[in-house]
Design an enzyme around this catalytic site. Structure first.
Site, mmCIF file in Angstrom:
data_model
loop_
_atom_site.group_PDB
_atom_site.id
_atom_site.type_symbol
_atom_site.label_atom_id
_atom_site.label_comp_id
_atom_site.label_asym_id
_atom_site.label_seq_id
_atom_site.Cartn_x
_atom_site.Cartn_y
_atom_site.Cartn_z
ATOM 1 N N THR A 50 0.846 -1.189 0.000
ATOM 2 C CA THR A 50 0.000 0.000 0.000
ATOM 3 C C THR A 50 0.883 1.241 0.000
ATOM 4 O O THR A 50 2.088 1.171 0.264
ATOM 5 C CB THR A 50 -0.904 0.054 1.249
ATOM 6 O OG1 THR A 50 -0.074 0.242 2.409
ATOM 7 C CG2 THR A 50 -1.719 -1.214 1.406
ATOM 8 N N ILE A 114 2.554 -1.228 5.023
ATOM 9 C CA ILE A 114 1.960 0.084 5.275
ATOM 10 C C ILE A 114 3.085 1.096 5.441
ATOM 11 O O ILE A 114 4.098 0.808 6.085
ATOM 12 C CB ILE A 114 1.027 0.061 6.506
ATOM 13 C CG1 ILE A 114 0.345 1.418 6.697
ATOM 14 C CG2 ILE A 114 1.779 -0.360 7.773
ATOM 15 C CD1 ILE A 114 -0.778 1.402 7.728
ATOM 16 N N ILE A 145 6.584 -2.496 7.512
ATOM 17 C CA ILE A 145 6.514 -1.043 7.558
ATOM 18 C C ILE A 145 7.370 -0.482 6.430
ATOM 19 O O ILE A 145 8.559 -0.806 6.323
ATOM 20 C CB ILE A 145 6.997 -0.492 8.909
ATOM 21 C CG1 ILE A 145 6.251 -1.176 10.067
ATOM 22 C CG2 ILE A 145 6.812 1.017 8.946
ATOM 23 C CD1 ILE A 145 4.740 -1.080 10.020
ATOM 24 N N LYS A 146 6.764 0.352 5.597
ATOM 25 C CA LYS A 146 7.485 0.935 4.463
ATOM 26 C C LYS A 146 8.185 2.223 4.891
ATOM 27 O O LYS A 146 7.574 3.118 5.470
ATOM 28 C CB LYS A 146 6.524 1.236 3.307
ATOM 29 C CG LYS A 146 5.996 -0.008 2.622
ATOM 30 C CD LYS A 146 4.988 0.326 1.522
ATOM 31 C CE LYS A 146 5.670 0.795 0.255
ATOM 32 N NZ LYS A 146 4.681 0.958 -0.850
ATOM 33 N N ILE A 147 9.468 2.283 4.574
ATOM 34 C CA ILE A 147 10.282 3.466 4.880
ATOM 35 C C ILE A 147 10.972 3.904 3.587
ATOM 36 O O ILE A 147 11.631 3.092 2.932
ATOM 37 C CB ILE A 147 11.341 3.155 5.951
ATOM 38 C CG1 ILE A 147 10.661 2.780 7.281
ATOM 39 C CG2 ILE A 147 12.286 4.342 6.148
ATOM 40 C CD1 ILE A 147 11.628 2.350 8.372
#
Length: 374
Positions: A50, A114, A145-147
């Site tokens: 996402t 996300i 977790i997207k960084i």
């Protein structure tokens, strides 16, 4: 165990060739209608990514959020809090749907990503805080977790991995930045190891963007206008990604990486992002069939997934056999006057900027919905 597609299809062949197929989309409607589960069964989908653009579209186009928005409005939730609750709820629900895939793949796939808000892409400390908050809220072991892979994001990646959190590093355009991302991941694993965390519980992917590279370079090749320049159109994105896989192989063969792997760590898999074709003159499966290699992820918009299912031609590994030609392509681009460093720096800046715009659209959509529900 979740039933998976056992019939022969290009997507099944892609999966058999070692490519994990993830959907680049998520909405409450997909979750509640059974559409997401159907993709697992019929399209070999084993994960979801996402981003702010996806959530903005989902909130703007669906009535599935109305009840939750009314409840949040009744409790006086702020716009930021409402966005946090809505998006983490979607990701947690999707993660539950993918839980059987997560177990069946030995915790490799079944992942749902996300992203931290793009406003903090250049703030390492706040990225760390937001990443940990998202992880705790979603509270599913198969979340990621997207960084963003900004300079400031690198320290955040190390810290978040070092806390035992699985990370999807996004917005990678250049080989140099990909190398830095891998090193940030390895540093994070070392930090986790020192803290006594089981390294096998940490998964990570490095999201290398593809089609946007062609869009920018093709524009510059057209401006140059020579036959030599135009002959290079549509080649840079694939070549760049193929060389990213070569870099991945080299870095994870290093003594440092092998020591961590021996201690139970996982490799940080390359993920091909931005795989929808922007130029209609190109084959709609260009960034799928030309990027087949063992142990990669391809996250696709549904349109690209459907095209691949319908008429994709999967011919096994199309990456490791192409290193020499890929390197020649980048050399030829430099020779005609294309600055690789300039292109990739611009694309990183634009990538963050575009997500900021989408994030603001998401906030505005939620603000309007909250006001209407009061």
């Amino acid at each position: 165990m979740t039933e998976t597609n056992t019939t022969t299809s290009p997507l099944a062949e892609l999966s058999a060739a070692g490519v994990s197929i993830w959907l680049d989309d998520l909405s409450r409607e997909r979750i509640t209608s059974g559409g997401l589960q159907k993709l697992i069964v019929e399209r070999n989908v084993v994960g979801v990514t996402t981003n702010p653009t996806i959530f903005a579209a989902a909130l703007a186009n669906g009535e599935a959020y109305d009840a939750q928005v009314r409840e949040l409005a009744a409790h006086g939730a702020s716009v930021d809090d409402a966005v946090f609750e809505i998006t983490t709820d979607d990701v947690a629900r999707a993660a539950e749907i993918f839980a059987p895939v997560y177990e069946a793949t030995g915790h490799v796939d079944g992942r749902v990503s996300i992203e931290v808000g793009p406003a903090v892409a250049h703030d390492s400390d706040q990225t760390i805080i937001d990443a940990k908050r998202l992880w705790e809220k979603v509270d599913r072991p198969n979340a990621m977790i997207k960084i963003p892979a900004t300079i400031e994001g690198l320290d955040a990646i190390t810290e978040v991995i070092g806390s035992g959190i699985s990370v999807n590093v996004t917005l990678i355009f250049s080989l140099d930045r990909h190398r830095e991302v891998i090193h940030a991941y390895l540093a994070g694993l070392e930090k986790a190891q020192a803290a006594g965390i089981d390294l096998s519980t940490i998964e990570s992917v490095a999201s290398f963007f593809v089609s946007r590279v062609d869009s920018e370079i093709d524009k510059r090749l057209d401006a140059i206008g020579t036959d030599e320049a135009k002959a290079l159109k549509g080649k840079a994105g694939v070549a760049n990604a193929q060389l990213a896989y070569e870099l991945y192989e080299q870095e994870f063969a290093s003594e440092r990486a092998q020591a961590l792997i021996a201690a139970g760590a996982n490799k940080q898999r390359p993920l091909w992002a931005s795989t929808g074709v922007k130029d209609p003159a190109y084959p709609d499966t260009l960034y799928v069939t030309n990027l087949v290699a063992p142990g990669v992820v391809n996250t696709m918009p549904e349109k690209t997934m459907d095209a691949t299912f319908d008429h994709g031609v999967v011919e096994g590994d199309t990456v490791t056999v192409a290193y020499a030609s890929a390197a020649r392509t980048l050399d030829d681009l430099e020779k005609v006057g294309i600055s690789y460093d300039d292109v990739t720096a611009l694309l990183e800046k634009e990538g963050v900027d575009k997500f900021v715009v989408s994030w603001n659209e998401l906030l505005e959509t939620v603000r309007t919905a909250l006001d209407a529900a009061k």
